[in-house]
Design a protein around this motif. Structure first.
Motif, PDB file in Angstrom:
ATOM      1  N   PHE A  28       0.847  -1.184   0.000  1.00  0.00           N
ATOM      2  CA  PHE A  28       0.000   0.000   0.000  1.00  0.00           C
ATOM      3  C   PHE A  28       0.884   1.236   0.000  1.00  0.00           C
ATOM      4  CE2 PHE A  28      -2.262   3.334   2.411  1.00  0.00           C
ATOM      5  CZ  PHE A  28      -3.307   3.541   1.535  1.00  0.00           C
ATOM      6  N   VAL A  29       0.765   2.066  -1.032  1.00  0.00           N
ATOM      7  CA  VAL A  29       1.494   3.326  -1.110  1.00  0.00           C
ATOM      8  C   VAL A  29       0.455   4.431  -1.096  1.00  0.00           C
ATOM      9  CG1 VAL A  29       3.049   4.752  -2.474  1.00  0.00           C
ATOM     10  CG2 VAL A  29       3.378   2.279  -2.408  1.00  0.00           C
ATOM     11  N   PRO A  30       0.486   5.304  -0.101  1.00  0.00           N
ATOM     12  CA  PRO A  30      -0.506   6.377  -0.016  1.00  0.00           C
ATOM     13  C   PRO A  30      -0.455   7.297  -1.234  1.00  0.00           C
ATOM     14  CG  PRO A  30       0.821   6.258   1.986  1.00  0.00           C
ATOM     15  CD  PRO A  30       1.442   5.342   0.992  1.00  0.00           C
ATOM     16  N   GLU A  31      -1.566   7.941  -1.516  1.00  0.00           N
ATOM     17  CA  GLU A  31      -1.625   8.886  -2.631  1.00  0.00           C
ATOM     18  C   GLU A  31      -0.577   9.960  -2.439  1.00  0.00           C
ATOM     19  OE1 GLU A  31      -4.767  11.842  -4.861  1.00  0.00           O
ATOM     20  OE2 GLU A  31      -5.399  10.750  -3.112  1.00  0.00           O
ATOM     21  N   GLY A  32       0.052  10.331  -3.528  1.00  0.00           N
ATOM     22  CA  GLY A  32       1.104  11.325  -3.459  1.00  0.00           C
ATOM     23  C   GLY A  32       2.473  10.713  -3.233  1.00  0.00           C
ATOM     24  N   GLY A  33       2.508   9.450  -2.864  1.00  0.00           N
ATOM     25  CA  GLY A  33       3.774   8.759  -2.724  1.00  0.00           C
ATOM     26  C   GLY A  33       4.549   9.041  -1.457  1.00  0.00           C
ATOM     27  N   ARG A  34       4.034   9.882  -0.553  1.00  0.00           N
ATOM     28  CA  ARG A  34       4.786  10.187   0.663  1.00  0.00           C
ATOM     29  C   ARG A  34       4.767   8.972   1.583  1.00  0.00           C
ATOM     30  NH1 ARG A  34       2.687  14.120   5.000  1.00  0.00           N
ATOM     31  NH2 ARG A  34       1.809  12.169   5.616  1.00  0.00           N
ATOM     32  N   CYS A  35       5.741   8.116   1.351  1.00  0.00           N
ATOM     33  CA  CYS A  35       5.772   6.842   2.039  1.00  0.00           C
ATOM     34  C   CYS A  35       7.217   6.358   2.066  1.00  0.00           C
ATOM     35  CB  CYS A  35       4.880   5.868   1.271  1.00  0.00           C
ATOM     36  SG  CYS A  35       4.931   4.186   1.819  1.00  0.00           S
ATOM     37  N   GLN A  36       7.647   5.821   3.199  1.00  0.00           N
ATOM     38  CA  GLN A  36       9.021   5.346   3.293  1.00  0.00           C
ATOM     39  C   GLN A  36       9.294   4.200   2.325  1.00  0.00           C
ATOM     40  OE1 GLN A  36       9.465   4.701   7.526  1.00  0.00           O
ATOM     41  NE2 GLN A  36      10.343   6.732   7.785  1.00  0.00           N
ATOM     42  N   GLY A  41      12.748   2.343  -4.508  1.00  0.00           N
ATOM     43  CA  GLY A  41      12.763   2.632  -5.939  1.00  0.00           C
ATOM     44  C   GLY A  41      13.515   3.902  -6.272  1.00  0.00           C
ATOM     45  N   VAL A  42      13.382   4.925  -5.437  1.00  0.00           N
ATOM     46  CA  VAL A  42      14.069   6.190  -5.692  1.00  0.00           C
ATOM     47  C   VAL A  42      15.578   6.005  -5.543  1.00  0.00           C
ATOM     48  CG1 VAL A  42      14.322   8.599  -4.978  1.00  0.00           C
ATOM     49  CG2 VAL A  42      12.055   7.565  -5.071  1.00  0.00           C
ATOM     50  N   ARG A  43      15.999   5.158  -4.620  1.00  0.00           N
ATOM     51  CA  ARG A  43      17.430   4.868  -4.471  1.00  0.00           C
ATOM     52  C   ARG A  43      17.976   4.231  -5.753  1.00  0.00           C
ATOM     53  NH1 ARG A  43      19.736   5.201   0.493  1.00  0.00           N
ATOM     54  NH2 ARG A  43      21.250   3.572   0.044  1.00  0.00           N
ATOM     55  N   GLN A  44      17.187   3.366  -6.365  1.00  0.00           N
ATOM     56  CA  GLN A  44      17.621   2.760  -7.626  1.00  0.00           C
ATOM     57  C   GLN A  44      17.786   3.834  -8.703  1.00  0.00           C
ATOM     58  OE1 GLN A  44      14.588  -0.310  -8.123  1.00  0.00           O
ATOM     59  NE2 GLN A  44      16.154  -1.855  -7.723  1.00  0.00           N
ATOM     60  N   LEU A  45      16.826   4.762  -8.769  1.00  0.00           N
ATOM     61  CA  LEU A  45      16.925   5.866  -9.716  1.00  0.00           C
ATOM     62  C   LEU A  45      18.175   6.701  -9.444  1.00  0.00           C
ATOM     63  CD1 LEU A  45      15.823   7.758 -11.943  1.00  0.00           C
ATOM     64  CD2 LEU A  45      14.417   8.843 -10.168  1.00  0.00           C
ATOM     65  N   HIS A  50      23.642   8.509 -10.862  1.00  0.00           N
ATOM     66  CA  HIS A  50      25.054   8.592 -10.497  1.00  0.00           C
ATOM     67  C   HIS A  50      25.921   7.838 -11.503  1.00  0.00           C
ATOM     68  CE1 HIS A  50      28.632   7.173  -8.081  1.00  0.00           C
ATOM     69  NE2 HIS A  50      28.797   8.481  -8.163  1.00  0.00           N
ATOM     70  N   ASP A  51      25.510   6.624 -11.843  1.00  0.00           N
ATOM     71  CA  ASP A  51      26.271   5.828 -12.817  1.00  0.00           C
ATOM     72  C   ASP A  51      26.365   6.556 -14.158  1.00  0.00           C
ATOM     73  OD1 ASP A  51      26.547   3.870 -10.883  1.00  0.00           O
ATOM     74  OD2 ASP A  51      25.036   2.525 -11.750  1.00  0.00           O
ATOM     75  N   TYR A  75      14.279  11.580  -1.295  1.00  0.00           N
ATOM     76  CA  TYR A  75      15.029  10.327  -1.314  1.00  0.00           C
ATOM     77  C   TYR A  75      16.188  10.349  -2.301  1.00  0.00           C
ATOM     78  CZ  TYR A  75      11.812   8.177   1.984  1.00  0.00           C
ATOM     79  OH  TYR A  75      11.097   7.870   3.120  1.00  0.00           O
ATOM     80  N   LEU A  76      16.075  11.118  -3.370  1.00  0.00           N
ATOM     81  CA  LEU A  76      17.240  11.312  -4.238  1.00  0.00           C
ATOM     82  C   LEU A  76      18.349  12.012  -3.453  1.00  0.00           C
ATOM     83  CD1 LEU A  76      15.539  12.473  -7.560  1.00  0.00           C
ATOM     84  CD2 LEU A  76      16.922  10.393  -7.280  1.00  0.00           C
ATOM     85  N   SER A  77      17.992  13.108  -2.808  1.00  0.00           N
ATOM     86  CA  SER A  77      18.973  13.885  -2.057  1.00  0.00           C
ATOM     87  C   SER A  77      19.575  13.060  -0.923  1.00  0.00           C
ATOM     88  CB  SER A  77      18.309  15.149  -1.505  1.00  0.00           C
ATOM     89  OG  SER A  77      19.245  15.979  -0.885  1.00  0.00           O
ATOM     90  N   LYS A  78      18.751  12.310  -0.241  1.00  0.00           N
ATOM     91  CA  LYS A  78      19.222  11.470   0.866  1.00  0.00           C
ATOM     92  C   LYS A  78      20.224  10.426   0.366  1.00  0.00           C
ATOM     93  CE  LYS A  78      17.431   8.678   4.707  1.00  0.00           C
ATOM     94  NZ  LYS A  78      18.291   7.516   4.531  1.00  0.00           N
ATOM     95  N   TYR A  79      19.947   9.825  -0.769  1.00  0.00           N
ATOM     96  CA  TYR A  79      20.868   8.838  -1.324  1.00  0.00           C
ATOM     97  C   TYR A  79      22.234   9.468  -1.610  1.00  0.00           C
ATOM     98  CZ  TYR A  79      23.011   5.436  -4.418  1.00  0.00           C
ATOM     99  OH  TYR A  79      23.888   4.543  -4.989  1.00  0.00           O
ATOM    100  N   PHE A  80      22.218  10.620  -2.255  1.00  0.00           N
ATOM    101  CA  PHE A  80      23.492  11.280  -2.582  1.00  0.00           C
ATOM    102  C   PHE A  80      24.225  11.703  -1.313  1.00  0.00           C
ATOM    103  CE2 PHE A  80      20.992  12.438  -6.551  1.00  0.00           C
ATOM    104  CZ  PHE A  80      21.462  11.346  -7.259  1.00  0.00           C
ATOM    105  N   TYR A  81      23.488  12.196  -0.331  1.00  0.00           N
ATOM    106  CA  TYR A  81      24.104  12.596   0.941  1.00  0.00           C
ATOM    107  C   TYR A  81      24.691  11.374   1.648  1.00  0.00           C
ATOM    108  CZ  TYR A  81      24.672  14.313   5.673  1.00  0.00           C
ATOM    109  OH  TYR A  81      25.202  14.639   6.899  1.00  0.00           O
ATOM    110  N   ASP A  82      23.899  10.315   1.777  1.00  0.00           N
ATOM    111  CA  ASP A  82      24.346   9.109   2.489  1.00  0.00           C
ATOM    112  C   ASP A  82      25.583   8.488   1.848  1.00  0.00           C
ATOM    113  OD1 ASP A  82      22.229   9.369   4.258  1.00  0.00           O
ATOM    114  OD2 ASP A  82      21.016   7.769   3.349  1.00  0.00           O
ATOM    115  N   ASN A  83      25.679   8.586   0.530  1.00  0.00           N
ATOM    116  CA  ASN A  83      26.785   7.964  -0.195  1.00  0.00           C
ATOM    117  C   ASN A  83      27.892   8.953  -0.572  1.00  0.00           C
ATOM    118  OD1 ASN A  83      25.930   5.019  -0.690  1.00  0.00           O
ATOM    119  ND2 ASN A  83      24.090   6.211  -1.090  1.00  0.00           N
TER     120      ASN A  83
END
Length: 197
Positions: A28-36, A41-45, A50-51, A75-83
């Motif tokens: 179940f993904v709430p409308e608007g996508g605001r869901c952990q 999927g965003v990390r994969q993007l 990056h590649d 989540y894009l920003s978080k991925y770049f920050y975390d890595n």
């Protein structure tokens, strides 16, 4: 009667409690996508971006995309920050304004060090309202062969082009907001309001 009226539940509660248990592999993904759950999927993007940047030898890349709930941008920003990857995510609030967007980010990730940078609009726009500058940028880019939807993307394109004028040397990648089906209703609205007949 709607599920909410029949069972005293919100639609989301009804789905989670009555429908999803019957499907073992449902999510179940709430409308608007605001869901952990969207982070996966965003990390994969983010990894694909990056590649690509590494493969093209692009440094200092800026990603620009509009935000409703801001989930994708966060989540894009978080991925770049975390890595520790030197790619910055720029976004703009299309729904509810900058403070609303900051609240949405904080709901999913309280650490504001990994939040995207919000590019503020000098003019207040109301979500879903028709603006001549939105229609004009859509027409200009359509003539150049670039298609985008008319609800989220016009404001982001205007702000991104302004940002690019101020930072001409910085490489920017625009993240398209997906489908164009909404244009089936939005385009006729714009044409009725702004096209001279």
């Amino acid at each position: 009667m709607a599920a909410k009226e029949l069972y005293g539940l919100t639609v989301g509660e009804y789905l989670r409690e009555s429908i999803l248990p019957t499907f073992s592999e449902a999510l179940f993904v709430p409308e608007g996508g605001r869901c952990q759950a969207a982070e996966y999927g965003v990390r994969q993007l983010a990894q694909e971006i990056h590649d690509w940047a590494v493969g093209e030898n692009i440094t200092g890349l800026k990603l620009f995309l509009p935000s409703g709930t801001g989930t994708t941008a966060l989540y894009l920003s978080k991925y770049f920050y975390d890595n520790k990857i030197n790619i910055e995510v720029l976004t703009c609030a299309v729904v509810g304004g900058d403070n609303y967007l900051r609240q949405q980010f904080a709901t999913l990730c309280p650490d504001d060090r990994c939040h995207p940078r919000i590019i503020s609009s000098p003019k207040k726009y109301h979500f879903g309202k028709l603006y001549p500058e939105f229609y004009q940028i859509w027409q200009q880019l359509a003539q150049a062969g670039v298609m985008f939807e008319l609800l989220y993307d016009p404001l982001a394109w205007l702000l991104m082009l302004n940002y690019k004028q101020q930072h001409p040397q910085q490489p920017i990648m625009y993240i398209h907001q997906g489908g164009l089906l909404g244009n089936e209703s939005m385009l006729p609205r714009y044409m009725r309001k702004f096209d001279k007949k």
